[in-house]
Design a protein around this motif. Structure first.
Motif, PDB file in Angstrom:
ATOM      1  N   GLN A 100      33.687  18.489  60.630  1.00  0.00           N
ATOM      2  CA  GLN A 100      34.695  18.631  61.058  1.00  0.00           C
ATOM      3  C   GLN A 100      35.457  16.518  61.409  1.00  0.00           C
ATOM      4  O   GLN A 100      34.638  15.488  61.571  1.00  0.00           O
ATOM      5  CB  GLN A 100      35.130  18.744  63.032  1.00  0.00           C
ATOM      6  CG  GLN A 100      34.046  19.920  62.990  1.00  0.00           C
ATOM      7  CD  GLN A 100      34.534  20.459  64.421  1.00  0.00           C
ATOM      8  OE1 GLN A 100      35.272  20.025  65.361  1.00  0.00           O
ATOM      9  NE2 GLN A 100      33.576  21.836  64.992  1.00  0.00           N
TER      10      GLN A 100
ATOM     11  N   HIS B 176      41.519  23.370  69.023  1.00  0.00           N
ATOM     12  CA  HIS B 176      39.931  24.203  68.494  1.00  0.00           C
ATOM     13  C   HIS B 176      39.877  24.657  69.721  1.00  0.00           C
ATOM     14  O   HIS B 176      39.675  24.512  70.852  1.00  0.00           O
ATOM     15  CB  HIS B 176      38.890  22.264  68.316  1.00  0.00           C
ATOM     16  CG  HIS B 176      39.074  21.396  67.902  1.00  0.00           C
ATOM     17  ND1 HIS B 176      40.098  20.737  67.057  1.00  0.00           N
ATOM     18  CD2 HIS B 176      38.602  21.558  66.507  1.00  0.00           C
ATOM     19  CE1 HIS B 176      40.227  20.518  66.285  1.00  0.00           C
ATOM     20  NE2 HIS B 176      38.532  20.416  65.655  1.00  0.00           N
TER      21      HIS B 176
ATOM     22  N   VAL C 262      40.699  24.514  64.088  1.00  0.00           N
ATOM     23  CA  VAL C 262      39.339  24.390  63.682  1.00  0.00           C
ATOM     24  C   VAL C 262      38.656  25.969  64.717  1.00  0.00           C
ATOM     25  O   VAL C 262      39.351  25.622  66.039  1.00  0.00           O
ATOM     26  CB  VAL C 262      38.031  24.260  63.727  1.00  0.00           C
ATOM     27  CG1 VAL C 262      36.765  24.339  63.561  1.00  0.00           C
ATOM     28  CG2 VAL C 262      38.779  22.495  62.876  1.00  0.00           C
TER      29      VAL C 262
END
Length: 541
Positions: A196, A251, A278
């Motif tokens: 990431q 996220h 994400v």
């Protein structure tokens, strides 16, 4: 050390937000100061010979998070307890943990009234909150007291010390403690940081309780990159759809069942979550239809399917879902993908010998994330960790996952269910997850769960029941597809169409609840509320 991911960020950006909970934001520096006070207090009450573990019995409040960091900073392993657990399970974990101290918040203090009588001995119990609660809240535990103040001394630990202990259900159903070292956790966090990118204004949402290891990912990957952890007051998927939009969460991390419920409640409209960068799902199979719906709802997000048992520290494989993969309707369930950095995988037969490429076998995992064993070793648990040398592999010690898988050239590891989900019907082996995949493939990936039923007096399954959370499917077409793709003994004898599948405390499908539903229906001779049961013979007619 695991906690240094937070404290390093606190040193670099003390005024940046680190935690949002109960309607308030807390900066890194503020949490650091509170965690250090707890660390010094714990250090002052620890005695020589004490187990280096501390129980944390708290709701997901701000105090719980700096309490967790304070435990780690004091050189202790934290052992989280969930207030959603029954008292008997809490007591069993306390006794097995061997912890000498417990931090309790004011909201959980009253629950000790049920727990303490179940213990032969109990640890020293301290209030996590800095303010002493009123006497009504403490009536159950008169020995409760705030931690004493002490001077802070930085403690330098070693990576091989235990960072936390999580309890899973063992083969007997009793809690089984899994100690994870700082080295195990460090390997995982650093592997995630390779996957990431570090971006500004990173906002993680934490949906699971602290007793589940995805919480470790949420906290420490977030804090390692200087982000802010957002903790909603409820895990209700309907509430959290609005929460993601309002707080512009970047996220997401949950089990697929949470997203499936959101999909059923029409919360995954196209473009619903533009802030997400994400999205991670793990703990259960991720279906094609759910993956497609999520990618439409979060068009700016990467979609990662993660896999890993608690014994392998959160996750050990990753598959990044891409549009091209989803265009093939044959890909009804997402594969596990490939090993995370430092992890090694093997697929073996019953004698632990490698199977030929593409053949099914048990999945083994090795690498620096693998736990050393269980807190209380037993023969069954010890057999899960094996020492074996395989040509071309670095690892000498492997963990047997109990999962059936095979290796592909394009998509890495593909999962086929649990070894312990292999049952015999009339002497024939059946993998229930294989039946589930057939149903999903012919019903646009709808959420379903297959359980063995009925069961005779000897505990042998004589058939299967499929619970399907989709009132629009055509049962006759599903039955025909099952008959075309499965042997006769693996075709469900009954289909139950329900509004949604029951979930357990960690958001996974509660198969025990489904089994109880079958028992109740048989005993009372009535159908399930808002569901329709049709036998296979009736569907055929």
């Amino acid at each position: 050390m695991l906690h240094t991911f937070f404290f390093d960020s606190a040193a670099n950006q003390p005024h940046s937000p680190a935690l949002w909970v109960d309607g308030r934001s807390y900066a890194y520096g503020e949490i650091e100061a509170r965690a250090r006070r707890i660390s010094s207090g714990l250090a002052s009450v620890e005695r020589p010979g004490d187990a280096r573990r501390c129980l944390l019995f708290a709701y997901r409040s701000a105090a719980a998070y700096w309490g967790l960091l304070g435990i780690l900073d004091a050189g202790l392993a934290y052992v989280p307890l969930s207030p959603k657990m029954p008292a008997a399970r809490i007591a069993a974990i306390i006794e097995q943990s061997g912890a000498s101290s417990m931090l309790v918040d004011r909201r959980c203090a009253g629950m000790l009234e049920e727990v303490l009588p179940l213990l032969e001995e109990h640890p020293r119990i301290f209030l996590l909150d800095e303010e002493v609660a009123d006497s009504g809240q403490l009536s159950a535990a008169t020995r409760l007291q705030p931690l004493p103040r002490g001077s802070y001394k930085r403690r330098r630990g070693t990576p091989h010390e235990v960072a936390y202990v999580l309890f899973t259900s063992g083969s007997t159903g009793d809690p089984k403690g899994v100690p994870i070292t700082h080295a195990n956790a460090d390997a995982y966090i650093k592997g995630q940081l390779q996957l990431q990118e570090k971006e500004s204004n990173t906002r993680y949402i934490q949906l699971c309780e602290l007793v589940f290891d995805p919480s470790v990912h949420d906290m420490f990957v977030c804090w390692a990159i200087g982000g802010c952890l957002y903790v909603p007051h409820t895990v209700d998927p309907l509430f959290n759809a609005d929460f993601v939009r309002h707080h512009e969460i970047t996220h997401w991390n949950s089990v697929p069942s949470v997203a499936a419920f959101m999909q059923q409640m029409r919360k995954l409209a196209p473009g619903a979550f533009p802030s997400l960068r994400v999205s991670m799902f793990g703990g259960e199979p991720l279906t094609r239809s759910l993956a497609m719906a999520w990618m439409r709802a979060a068009p700016n997000s990467r979609l990662l399917h993660m896999y890993g048992p608690t014994e392998a520290t959160i996750a050990c494989t990753c598959f990044e879902v891409r549009t091209g993969f989803l265009e093939d309707a044959r890909n009804s369930v997402m594969p596990l993908g490939r090993a995370l950095p430092g992890v090694e995988l093997m697929v073996v037969d019953a004698e632990l010998e490698p199977v030929a490429f593409g053949e099914r076998g048990e999945l083994l995992v090795a690498g620096p994330q693998i736990a050393d064993g269980y807190l209380v070793p037993d023969a069954a648990g010890s057999s899960r960790f094996v020492e074996k040398v395989y040509p071309g592999r670095r690892a000498l010690r492997w963990y047997r996952t109990g999962d059936v898988a095979h290796t592909t050239a394009d998509h890495g590891i593909v999962l086929h269910g649990r070894l312990d989900m292999q049952i015999k019907i009339r002497g024939n082996r059946v993998e229930m997850q294989e039946v589930e995949r057939v149903i999903q493939a012919c019903s646009n990936g709808t959420q379903c769960a297959v359980i063995p039923w009925p069961v005779d007096e000897a505990g042998r399954a004589t058939g299967l029941v499929a619970f399907v959370a989709n009132a629009t499917i055509e049962p006759g077409r599903v039955l025909q597809a099952c008959r075309q793709r499965l042997p006769p003994y693996a075709v469900p004898a009954s289909f139950v169409i329900v509004d949604s599948l029951p979930l357990n405390v960690n958001g996974k499908v509660d198969r025990r609840a489904l089994a109880r539903q079958c028992v109740n229906d048989t005993n009372t001779d009535r159908t399930v509320d808002r569901s329709v049961m049709r036998t296979a013979e009736q569907l055929h007619e």
